[in-house]
Design a protein around this motif. Sequence first.
Motif, PDB file in Angstrom:
ATOM      1  N   PRO A 112      -0.032  18.299 -10.327  1.00  0.00           N
ATOM      2  CA  PRO A 112      -0.552  17.953  -8.935  1.00  0.00           C
ATOM      3  C   PRO A 112      -1.892  18.797  -8.978  1.00  0.00           C
ATOM      4  O   PRO A 112      -1.791  20.001  -9.204  1.00  0.00           O
ATOM      5  N   THR A 113      -2.993  17.966  -8.506  1.00  0.00           N
ATOM      6  CA  THR A 113      -3.954  18.516  -7.833  1.00  0.00           C
ATOM      7  C   THR A 113      -4.432  18.181  -6.532  1.00  0.00           C
ATOM      8  O   THR A 113      -3.788  17.262  -6.217  1.00  0.00           O
ATOM      9  N   TRP A 151       1.848   6.713  -6.787  1.00  0.00           N
ATOM     10  CA  TRP A 151       0.726   7.691  -7.247  1.00  0.00           C
ATOM     11  C   TRP A 151       1.406   9.012  -6.916  1.00  0.00           C
ATOM     12  O   TRP A 151       1.054  10.043  -7.915  1.00  0.00           O
ATOM     13  N   ILE A 152       1.989   9.646  -5.876  1.00  0.00           N
ATOM     14  CA  ILE A 152       2.619  10.724  -5.761  1.00  0.00           C
ATOM     15  C   ILE A 152       3.349  11.074  -6.654  1.00  0.00           C
ATOM     16  O   ILE A 152       3.685  12.184  -7.126  1.00  0.00           O
ATOM     17  N   TRP A 208       0.956  -1.194   0.116  1.00  0.00           N
ATOM     18  CA  TRP A 208      -0.050  -0.122  -0.140  1.00  0.00           C
ATOM     19  C   TRP A 208       0.709   1.154   0.145  1.00  0.00           C
ATOM     20  O   TRP A 208       0.540   2.229  -0.780  1.00  0.00           O
ATOM     21  N   CYS A 209       1.968   1.362   0.757  1.00  0.00           N
ATOM     22  CA  CYS A 209       2.819   2.305   0.847  1.00  0.00           C
ATOM     23  C   CYS A 209       3.693   2.520  -0.474  1.00  0.00           C
ATOM     24  O   CYS A 209       3.693   3.791  -1.058  1.00  0.00           O
ATOM     25  N   CYS A 210       4.090   1.460  -1.347  1.00  0.00           N
ATOM     26  CA  CYS A 210       4.585   1.670  -2.544  1.00  0.00           C
ATOM     27  C   CYS A 210       3.287   2.061  -3.456  1.00  0.00           C
ATOM     28  O   CYS A 210       3.759   3.098  -4.427  1.00  0.00           O
ATOM     29  N   ILE A 211       2.242   1.897  -3.529  1.00  0.00           N
ATOM     30  CA  ILE A 211       1.114   2.216  -4.469  1.00  0.00           C
ATOM     31  C   ILE A 211       0.863   3.758  -4.169  1.00  0.00           C
ATOM     32  O   ILE A 211       1.107   4.654  -5.006  1.00  0.00           O
ATOM     33  N   GLY A 212       0.886   4.136  -2.986  1.00  0.00           N
ATOM     34  CA  GLY A 212       0.809   5.647  -2.701  1.00  0.00           C
ATOM     35  C   GLY A 212       2.029   6.472  -3.035  1.00  0.00           C
ATOM     36  O   GLY A 212       1.749   7.342  -3.570  1.00  0.00           O
ATOM     37  N   LEU A 213       3.218   6.011  -2.947  1.00  0.00           N
ATOM     38  CA  LEU A 213       4.478   6.575  -3.206  1.00  0.00           C
ATOM     39  C   LEU A 213       4.537   6.826  -4.796  1.00  0.00           C
ATOM     40  O   LEU A 213       4.726   7.808  -5.351  1.00  0.00           O
ATOM     41  N   GLY A 253      -3.315  10.098  -2.941  1.00  0.00           N
ATOM     42  CA  GLY A 253      -1.937   9.447  -2.697  1.00  0.00           C
ATOM     43  C   GLY A 253      -1.706   9.270  -1.576  1.00  0.00           C
ATOM     44  O   GLY A 253      -1.338   8.213  -0.581  1.00  0.00           O
ATOM     45  N   ALA A 254      -2.005  10.433  -0.530  1.00  0.00           N
ATOM     46  CA  ALA A 254      -1.831  10.384   1.024  1.00  0.00           C
ATOM     47  C   ALA A 254      -2.683   9.237   1.644  1.00  0.00           C
ATOM     48  O   ALA A 254      -2.212   8.676   2.449  1.00  0.00           O
TER      49      ALA A 254
END
Length: 92
Positions: A43-44, A34-35, A27-32, A51-52
């Motif tokens: 960025p919006t 995405w960021i 999950w952290c890798c997906i979020g990073l 992402g957060a």
Amino acid sequence: MAEVGSARSGFVRLMIGKPRIWVAAAWCCIGLAWILVVAFHGPTMTRILLGALWIMLGIFPGSIALHERKNGRGFYQLPAQARAADDVSEQG
């Protein structure tokens, strides 16, 4: 071996289950990821918040999984030891 705890810990266990460390890392890798994509493609606020959210979905169960691993609970619970036979039955 039954898990010992209060009624509150039973409710928390019901809500979060038994998290694993590798799931939290994913999950952290997906979020990073995405960021990073958001940073390069305009960025919006909605994209940053998404992402957060994914990062938080990794950090929260990850911290719980690490705590359970430290205390030997959940998926990281050690199997029960086999009981030794009585000395009397071995002799006779």
